[in-house]
Design a protein around this motif. Structure first.
Motif, PDB file in Angstrom:
ATOM      1  N   ALA A 143     -26.029  37.053 -22.533  1.00 53.75           N
ATOM      2  CA  ALA A 143     -27.101  37.754 -23.235  1.00 53.75           C
ATOM      3  C   ALA A 143     -26.588  38.412 -24.507  1.00 53.75           C
ATOM      4  O   ALA A 143     -27.251  38.366 -25.560  1.00 53.75           O
ATOM      5  N   LEU A 144     -25.414  39.016 -24.423  1.00 53.72           N
ATOM      6  CA  LEU A 144     -24.833  39.649 -25.598  1.00 53.72           C
ATOM      7  C   LEU A 144     -24.511  38.628 -26.679  1.00 53.72           C
ATOM      8  O   LEU A 144     -24.723  38.889 -27.872  1.00 53.72           O
ATOM      9  N   PHE A 198     -29.843  33.107 -23.722  1.00 52.91           N
ATOM     10  CA  PHE A 198     -30.701  33.994 -22.925  1.00 52.91           C
ATOM     11  C   PHE A 198     -31.083  33.336 -21.601  1.00 52.91           C
ATOM     12  O   PHE A 198     -31.086  33.988 -20.545  1.00 52.91           O
ATOM     13  N   ASP A 199     -31.406  32.051 -21.657  1.00 50.70           N
ATOM     14  CA  ASP A 199     -31.761  31.344 -20.418  1.00 50.70           C
ATOM     15  C   ASP A 199     -30.579  31.297 -19.461  1.00 50.70           C
ATOM     16  O   ASP A 199     -30.743  31.430 -18.238  1.00 50.70           O
ATOM     17  N   GLU A 200     -29.382  31.084 -20.012  1.00 50.80           N
ATOM     18  CA  GLU A 200     -28.189  31.046 -19.173  1.00 50.80           C
ATOM     19  C   GLU A 200     -27.955  32.407 -18.529  1.00 50.80           C
ATOM     20  O   GLU A 200     -27.606  32.494 -17.345  1.00 50.80           O
ATOM     21  N   ILE A 243     -27.933  45.084 -19.525  1.00 53.51           N
ATOM     22  CA  ILE A 243     -28.962  44.066 -19.761  1.00 53.51           C
ATOM     23  C   ILE A 243     -29.424  43.473 -18.439  1.00 53.51           C
ATOM     24  O   ILE A 243     -28.614  43.123 -17.577  1.00 53.51           O
ATOM     25  N   ASP A 244     -30.746  43.358 -18.294  1.00 48.49           N
ATOM     26  CA  ASP A 244     -31.322  42.714 -17.119  1.00 48.49           C
ATOM     27  C   ASP A 244     -32.412  41.737 -17.571  1.00 48.49           C
ATOM     28  O   ASP A 244     -32.609  41.512 -18.765  1.00 48.49           O
ATOM     29  N   ILE A 248     -34.089  40.698 -21.362  1.00 51.74           N
ATOM     30  CA  ILE A 248     -33.971  39.347 -21.923  1.00 51.74           C
ATOM     31  C   ILE A 248     -35.343  38.788 -22.264  1.00 51.74           C
ATOM     32  O   ILE A 248     -35.513  38.104 -23.289  1.00 51.74           O
ATOM     33  N   ALA A 249     -36.338  39.073 -21.448  1.00 53.07           N
ATOM     34  CA  ALA A 249     -37.702  38.634 -21.777  1.00 53.07           C
ATOM     35  C   ALA A 249     -38.150  39.235 -23.103  1.00 53.07           C
ATOM     36  O   ALA A 249     -38.799  38.570 -23.917  1.00 53.07           O
ATOM     37  N   ALA A 250     -37.799  40.482 -23.352  1.00 53.57           N
ATOM     38  CA  ALA A 250     -38.140  41.123 -24.626  1.00 53.57           C
ATOM     39  C   ALA A 250     -37.345  40.516 -25.777  1.00 53.57           C
ATOM     40  O   ALA A 250     -37.883  40.304 -26.875  1.00 53.57           O
TER      41      ALA A 250
END
Length: 597
Positions: A143-144, A198-200, A243-244, A248-250
């Motif tokens: 995510a980062l 993000f998907d990963e 991050i959760d 990630i959706a945002a």
């Protein structure tokens, strides 16, 4: 696996400010070195590598880029964003919004981490707990990496010979033998990679951190013998703030709207329909329209909640991702008026003041508004006096009346006083500040940083839905429209009355609704570092002259004279930022954006 040496100091979280050259990154000074193989015996060292990318996330919880727009001016003549506005200080060699080195350094560390994370002994006392920790850290790392790529792309994408290009994508760690002479990837390839990261990340992370009871451990870990106690160590409430899935959706909603915007639409990297879908998915995590926080527009004033907040508390309803929550008085020191021992740095403009409608919802220029030029701050949108300190209102823990008039001889708060701390526009900042801070003697108060507010995502949805299908269509799986969102945002602020006739007027036209949505975004997100990027992604001019008000009183009559404060001289090509001059001249394959030298 690549072995290289890293300074121990990264574990203290300060190394990246010094990592500005390849030699320093790959071959640091001999003293205090550790090589990457220490990850395989020291989980703390491994976490330090990833934390290095966390520490340099580009979120600023004080107004910075706003003073480069028509929303604010700084009274600090050395402010880099202020100096950008004349069109000559912003160059490929001198770039206040440069993200190149910091983002790539963060990505380098994340790549190193991801390549080696599976070999780290996170907790060999339990196969399940080891897997849980590994998943948590890997999910955050992916995510980062997506976030750092996004902020790198936003700052440095641009057109090359008329074609929109991105930045070079680095998905593996590099060493001194790596080939750095790489061409730029396309804009679309960059967007696709960001979304892929993000998907990963979602494969490894929970929707939300929180403790679970026995029987609620995800099957993946339960099959390894994982217990609720173990799960709560890795994914429980003590992890809140990391991050959760909600965040990630945002992120995906933000990136999708960015890609669909006019300045980037030629790359065909995303549509408004997709952006609305991503925003709708994010808003489901907040309970949809019914979950909109009724006090979200003034979250920074909820001092009782802020003072009592503990890091393992759930975030308040308005906040999707919090930033720093800590005690300080720096915001007030920088922005209180001088009579309260502040420096008055960020001065809202008359342009922004004029953008706030009347309480009845009509713009002040509308014939039905009831605007009184002789009493310009009365019967206005309540957000005006909540976000901006206007003449005659109070500030500080002693409720001091602030007089910004030019004929004010009692305090140093009047416009253009020669003290370096007075307003240059006739206004002071109120948003983000606490009114119970005293600067003499200085007292700290807790502040609640907001990296992403759900209000932003609601506005993302409204913009995307209106552009995709118009004001009243439910788009992307949402059960509400752009019209519904704007009505709810205005209603909670006390704007528009029972029927909001101006909103109804705008709802008859996609173009008028676009104008209203953009204005609501300007008001709700002012001083949160959005305006500079919004104007550019909308492909709108940054050159509106910043204006202020000169207030005087004679024979009991107050006079308001509106004055030009600061002109802007941005060039058309500055809708995109430059690639750093040093990089262009080092690497023959790396091409500069059109217009920049």
């Amino acid at each position: 696996m690549k072995i290289m040496k890293l300074k121990n100091i990264i574990l203290l979280g300060v190394a990246t400010t010094a990592l500005t050259a390849c030699d320093d990154l790959f071959e640091p000074a001999l003293e205090n070195n550790q090589d990457i193989s220490l990850m395989f015996s020291d989980p703390g060292f491994a976490r330090g590598i990833m934390d290095n990318a966390n520490l340099v996330l580009p979120y600023d919880e004080s107004p910075t880029t706003d003073v480069a727009t028509d929303d604010a001016v700084s009274n600090d003549i050395e402010n880099n964003y202020k100096r950008m506005t004349n069109g000559t200080y912003w160059t490929s060699q001198n770039n206040p919004i440069n993200q190149w080195d910091t983002r790539y350094h963060a990505i380098q560390y994340l790549n190193l981490f991801l390549e080696n994370a599976d070999q780290v002994p996170w907790d060999y006392s339990s196969e399940a707990l080891n897997a849980m920790h590994n998943d948590n850290y890997k999910g955050n790392a992916y995510a980062l990496r997506g976030l750092h790529f996004f902020y790198l792309l936003r700052a440095h994408c641009g057109k090359v010979n008329g074609n929109l290009m991105g930045v070079p994508i680095h998905l593996t760690s590099e060493d001194a033998a790596s080939n750095f002479n790489l061409p730029r990837n396309t804009f679309k390839e960059c967007i696709d990679q960001i979304m892929s990261d993000f998907d990963e990340a979602l494969k490894y992370l929970p929707e939300e951190y929180g403790d679970v009871n026995d029987g609620a451990v995800p099957a993946k870990y339960a099959q390894m013998g994982g217990t609720s106690d173990q799960y709560n160590r890795a994914f429980g409430k003590l992890q809140r703030g990391k991050i959760d899935g909600r965040m990630i959706a945002a992120f995906k909603a933000q990136v999708a709207l960015f890609a669909a915007s006019p300045a980037y639409a030629s790359a065909n990297a995303g549509t408004y329909e997709q952006a609305a879908q991503y925003a709708a998915a994010s808003l489901r995590n907040a309970g949809g329209l019914a979950g909109m926080d009724p006090n979200g527009w003034r979250w920074f004033e909820d001092t009782e909640m802020i003072q009592a907040f503990a890091f393992d508390n759930p975030d308040p309803a308005e906040i999707c991702w919090r930033g720093v929550v800590g005690d300080s008085h720096s915001l007030e020191e920088n922005n209180y008026p001088p009579s309260l021992d502040g420096h008055g740095r960020v001065n809202p403009t008359q342009n922004l003041v004029d953008a706030f409608p009347m309480a009845n919802g009509y713009p002040i220029s509308h014939p039905s508004s009831g605007y009184d030029a002789n009493n310009p701050y009365e019967n206005r949108d309540p957000r005006l006096k909540t976000y901006i300190l206007v003449n005659g209102e109070t500030q500080g823990n002693k409720n001091t009346v602030i007089n910004t008039a030019s004929d004010n001889t009692e305090t140093l708060d009047g416009i253009n006083r020669e003290n370096g701390s007075s307003t240059v526009t006739g206004y002071y900042l109120r948003k983000l500040l606490r009114s119970d801070v005293n600067l003499n003697p200085a007292t700290d108060r807790r502040h609640f940083g907001a990296r992403i507010r759900y209000t932003e995502i609601f506005l993302d949805y409204a913009e995307a839905a209106n552009e995709a299908q118009g004001p009243k269509a439910n788009v992307g799986g949402a059960n509400f429209s752009a019209y519904d969102v704007i009505k709810a945002i205005r209603k909670r602020a006390g704007v528009g009355g029972a029927n909001d006739p101006y909103l109804e007027e705008c709802a008859q036209s996609q173009e008028k609704m676009r104008e209203l949505i953009r204005n609501e975004r300007r008001l709700e997100l002012c001083f949160e570092n959005h305006r500079f990027w919004d104007l550019r992604r909308w492909n709108l001019s940054l050159n509106e002259t910043a204006r202020g008000v000169n207030i005087t009183t004679q024979d009991g009559v107050t006079k308001y004279d509106y004055v030009d404060v600061e002109s802007r001289n941005y060039q058309d090509y500055m809708i995109y930022g430059p690639i750093p001059y040093t990089e262009i001249h080092k690497w023959s394959e790396l091409l500069q954006n059109d217009g920049w030298k």
